[in-house]
Enzyme design. Structure first.
Site, PDB file in Angstrom:
ATOM      1  N   GLY A 172       0.799  -1.224   0.000  1.00 41.34           N
ATOM      2  CA  GLY A 172       0.000   0.000   0.000  1.00 41.34           C
ATOM      3  C   GLY A 172       0.826   1.266   0.000  1.00 41.34           C
ATOM      4  O   GLY A 172       0.282   2.359  -0.137  1.00 41.34           O
ATOM      5  N   ASN A 203      16.421   9.320  -2.877  1.00 35.36           N
ATOM      6  CA  ASN A 203      15.107   9.827  -2.498  1.00 35.36           C
ATOM      7  C   ASN A 203      14.118   9.679  -3.652  1.00 35.36           C
ATOM      8  O   ASN A 203      14.478   9.899  -4.816  1.00 35.36           O
ATOM      9  CB  ASN A 203      15.215  11.301  -2.110  1.00 35.36           C
ATOM     10  CG  ASN A 203      16.018  11.483  -0.835  1.00 35.36           C
ATOM     11  OD1 ASN A 203      15.474  11.513   0.253  1.00 35.36           O
ATOM     12  ND2 ASN A 203      17.336  11.584  -0.970  1.00 35.36           N
ATOM     13  N   LYS A 236      10.832   4.501   7.110  1.00 34.91           N
ATOM     14  CA  LYS A 236      11.847   5.177   6.290  1.00 34.91           C
ATOM     15  C   LYS A 236      12.095   6.627   6.678  1.00 34.91           C
ATOM     16  O   LYS A 236      12.975   7.267   6.114  1.00 34.91           O
ATOM     17  CB  LYS A 236      11.430   5.118   4.820  1.00 34.91           C
ATOM     18  CG  LYS A 236      10.103   5.816   4.532  1.00 34.91           C
ATOM     19  CD  LYS A 236       9.704   5.676   3.080  1.00 34.91           C
ATOM     20  CE  LYS A 236       8.396   6.408   2.805  1.00 34.91           C
ATOM     21  NZ  LYS A 236       7.963   6.288   1.408  1.00 34.91           N
ATOM     22  N   ALA A 292       9.049  -4.431   0.351  1.00 31.24           N
ATOM     23  CA  ALA A 292       9.077  -2.964   0.356  1.00 31.24           C
ATOM     24  C   ALA A 292       8.595  -2.377   1.675  1.00 31.24           C
ATOM     25  O   ALA A 292       8.647  -1.153   1.856  1.00 31.24           O
ATOM     26  CB  ALA A 292       8.211  -2.417  -0.787  1.00 31.24           C
ATOM     27  N   LEU A 338      10.875  10.941  -5.523  1.00 30.87           N
ATOM     28  CA  LEU A 338      10.048  12.138  -5.666  1.00 30.87           C
ATOM     29  C   LEU A 338       8.571  11.807  -5.480  1.00 30.87           C
ATOM     30  O   LEU A 338       8.036  10.921  -6.135  1.00 30.87           O
ATOM     31  CB  LEU A 338      10.258  12.752  -7.047  1.00 30.87           C
ATOM     32  CG  LEU A 338      11.641  13.362  -7.296  1.00 30.87           C
ATOM     33  CD1 LEU A 338      11.819  13.622  -8.779  1.00 30.87           C
ATOM     34  CD2 LEU A 338      11.811  14.637  -6.509  1.00 30.87           C
ATOM     35  N   GLU A 385      20.821  13.355   9.998  1.00 30.31           N
ATOM     36  CA  GLU A 385      20.938  13.718   8.587  1.00 30.31           C
ATOM     37  C   GLU A 385      22.392  13.924   8.178  1.00 30.31           C
ATOM     38  O   GLU A 385      23.210  14.415   8.956  1.00 30.31           O
ATOM     39  CB  GLU A 385      20.143  14.989   8.291  1.00 30.31           C
ATOM     40  CG  GLU A 385      18.669  14.756   8.086  1.00 30.31           C
ATOM     41  CD  GLU A 385      17.980  15.976   7.499  1.00 30.31           C
ATOM     42  OE1 GLU A 385      17.080  15.784   6.669  1.00 30.31           O
ATOM     43  OE2 GLU A 385      18.327  17.100   7.881  1.00 30.31           O
ATOM     44  N   LYS A 425      20.848   5.503   2.060  1.00 31.71           N
ATOM     45  CA  LYS A 425      21.189   5.861   3.436  1.00 31.71           C
ATOM     46  C   LYS A 425      21.805   4.695   4.194  1.00 31.71           C
ATOM     47  O   LYS A 425      22.273   4.866   5.337  1.00 31.71           O
ATOM     48  CB  LYS A 425      19.934   6.370   4.149  1.00 31.71           C
ATOM     49  CG  LYS A 425      19.414   7.687   3.573  1.00 31.71           C
ATOM     50  CD  LYS A 425      18.109   8.110   4.190  1.00 31.71           C
ATOM     51  CE  LYS A 425      17.641   9.441   3.601  1.00 31.71           C
ATOM     52  NZ  LYS A 425      17.413   9.399   2.148  1.00 31.71           N
ATOM     53  N   SER A 470       7.003  10.484  -2.950  1.00 33.53           N
ATOM     54  CA  SER A 470       6.595   9.417  -2.048  1.00 33.53           C
ATOM     55  C   SER A 470       6.149  10.012  -0.718  1.00 33.53           C
ATOM     56  O   SER A 470       6.505  11.142  -0.366  1.00 33.53           O
ATOM     57  CB  SER A 470       7.743   8.432  -1.815  1.00 33.53           C
ATOM     58  OG  SER A 470       8.832   9.075  -1.183  1.00 33.53           O
TER      59      SER A 470
END
Length: 606
Positions: free
Chosen positions: A285, A442, A363, A359, A444, A537, A405, A446
């Site tokens: 989903g 990354n 995240k 998946a 785009l 980060e 990451k 999401s």
């Protein structure tokens, strides 16, 4: 007007034109022929009239929508008139009438002019008078090639849209100052602002399907000087297949500027391991999981199992796929949490998939910094549960969706994804199942990504919050990421980490500026504020470290790395002693473990 009334009107009009053409050909145009018998003229006119109606019906002249008349309709009129006059000539010859070539040519000319003129008069009247009262929006079409011509013709023929093509822009110097469909090619992309002012343009449509990303960015930058948001035409293949209309323009999105040309899939290789098989997707989903499902359906699996713990998201993707593929593919929605080991084994045993795409994951980087236990439970234990269930029940290929990451991670999220990679690498050494991971940057658009956040901030009037002016990230679109995951399965031999050629990293501040421009604002109207780095980060991301890099791509735009599997004992210790870690200890432990550092927590506990 009904079809029958229209037919009677056109047939009656043509009848008058035929009699008038014959009369003027014999009398005013050729007065020397006054001695021709009256009954011969009448009989010739009747024959010509009958022949014209027969050939007009044959060429469907009474079925045309004459408000859209063009060269094709004129050709049909010419054919019908020519054949009618030839049949009249044959009739006069058979009846031993004297055949006057000048009269026949005059008749042919008058018929073409009068019948053609009557039809085109209706189009001109409709376009210039009947529709004149409608307020039209002047459109600038960027691209005077085939696609631009299609757009212009569609807008000219469909005045109900209220869009009037006023000018073209094209960088081909050979087209400058030409007219296409009566529309001038008024300049190049550098002249956009001046052309818009000259022609009072209210709307911009980009109609160049072959446009490269950088070229599109340049055009958008020129358009931004005018305060009018550019739009882009649909894909030609979607138009040809009837999915959308030519006039279904959409706004240029930031994805159009940052995305790269899509990788070309190995259709045969993917079909071999997916078609007519059972495929299971965890996190079905989510943004990536749902797009994987859409892409997989194109390869016609026998059954697609949608696994997720959010009932609303699973319901949404289930309904979408059933509506489109329900007759060809068995689609099975399954509510289950990857942290529930017993449930994962139960699902894997029941459906016996040939391919698994994993998946499901947490995240969000800052959120996982504050919730390290949940990150480990979902990303590490969840992966372990699904992977071991796949191994137990003989799954052919297992693809883990990972992240850039996971390379030299400084945060909990990236560290847990690297540990998940270690778990499937360990399993691959002794399993018949091929375990592989796919890393990308990354995505785009999401959920939780920066684009939706920026859009909300723009809607609120700003400012857009960027952590640091020099922060960069790799970006890709959701379909691109999903295609990489699917392609990786066909390339899998076991133990690999696949990485997409992500191109050049993008500065987040440049992304913010692009989004402001595309939204029709300037940075004076919507400001950018720098908020500082968030917990966990990094200033930039990597895709492979120096020990993992294989310099040559295994497939166009796809690289392969074989990450070194180390510290297996520490991974096992984490799995066994997880409940005894404090949040602080857990955070330190997983980051050290993912970076192959000696772990103080591990040594003390041991």
């Amino acid at each position: 007007m009904s079809y029958h009334k229209r037919l009677l009107l056109l047939a009656g009009l043509d009848s008058l034109i035929v009699f008038a053409a014959v009369y003027f050909s014999y009398n005013p145009l050729h007065p020397s022929l006054e001695t021709v018998r009256y009954e011969n003229i009448v009989s010739s006119a009747l024959v010509l009239l009958i022949c014209h109606h027969v050939f007009a019906s044959m060429f469907l002249l009474y079925n045309k929508a004459w408000e859209y008349a063009s060269v094709g309709e004129l050709v049909g009129i010419t054919k019908s008139v020519t054949l009618s006059v030839l049949m009249l000539t044959l009739f006069q010859y058979i009846m031993s009438y004297e055949v006057y070539g000048r009269v026949l040519f005059s008749t042919w000319t008058l018929l073409v002019l009068l019948i053609g003129g009557s039809r085109f008069w209706w189009r001109i009247t409709r376009d210039r008078f009947i529709k004149a009262k409608k307020i039209m929006t002047n459109v600038l079409i960027i691209g005077a090639g085939q696609a631009g011509t299609v757009v212009a013709r569609q807008l000219k023929n469909n005045r109900d849209l209220g869009l009037l093509p006023a000018a073209f822009i094209d960088d081909d110097p050979k087209k400058y100052k030409l007219q296409i469909l009566g529309i001038p090619v008024a300049g190049t992309s550098k002249d956009i602002a001046a052309v818009m002012e000259k022609y009072a343009i209210d709307k911009i449509v980009i109609a160049i399907p072959s446009l490269q990303k950088q070229e599109l960015a340049t055009i958008v930058a020129e358009c931004s000087k005018t305060k009018i948001k550019p739009q882009i035409m649909p894909k030609l293949e979607d138009i040809m297949m009837g999915k959308v209309a030519v006039s279904s323009f959409r706004d240029v999105e930031v994805e159009d500027l940052l995305g790269r040309d899509p990788i070309k899939l190995d259709i045969e290789g993917i079909s071999e391991y997916v078609s007519a098989k059972t495929v299971l997707v965890t996190g079905a989903g989510g943004s990536i999981g749902s797009e994987i499902c859409r892409q997989i359906c194109k390869f016609q699996p026998e059954k697609l199992v949608l696994v997720g713990h959010g009932e609303n998201s699973i319901y949404t993707i289930d309904m979408e796929l059933r509506n489109q593929y329900g007759k060809q593919i068995e689609i099975v929605p399954v509510i289950g949490d990857v942290q529930d080991r017993e449930r994962m084994f139960e699902v894997m045993e029941e459906h016996a998939p040939a391919v698994v795409y994993h998946a499901a994951a947490h995240k969000h980087v800052p959120l996982m910094e504050d919730n390290p236990r949940e990150a480990v439970k979902n990303n590490v234990f969840g992966t372990k549960n699904v992977a071991e269930a796949a191994d137990t029940f003989g799954v052919g290929t297992f693809v883990l969706v990972s992240t850039d990451k996971a390379v030299n991670p400084t945060n909990v999220m990236g560290s847990t994804k690297r540990i998940a990679e270690m778990i499937i690498q360990k399993l691959d050494q002794a399993s018949e199942t091929k375990f592989v991971a796919v890393r990308f940057g990354n995505v785009l658009g999401s959920r939780g990504s920066v684009i939706p956040l920026f859009k909300k901030q723009i809607q609120a009037g700003g400012p857009l919050t960027v952590t640091h002016p020099d922060m960069t990230r790799y970006f890709m679109t959701i379909p691109e990421a999903s295609r990489l995951v699917i392609q990786a399965g066909s390339l899998a031999r076991g133990g690999e980490i696949f990485v997409l050629d992500m191109g050049e990293p993008v500065k987040i501040v440049d992304l913010a500026r692009n989004l402001i421009t595309l939204s029709g604002y300037s940075t004076d109207e919507i400001s950018i504020r720098f908020s500082g780095l968030r917990p966990g980060e990094k200033m930039f991301e990597e895709l492979l470290n120096e020990k993992e890099i294989h310099p040559e791509p295994i497939y166009p735009k796809i690289f392969i790395g074989r990450a070194v599997l180390e510290q297996e004992q520490e991974v096992e210790f984490l799995l066994q002693q997880f409940e005894h870690f404090s949040a602080t200890q857990l955070k330190e432990y997983v980051i050290n473990l993912a970076n192959r550092k000696k772990n103080r927590v591990f040594l003390v506990a041991k």
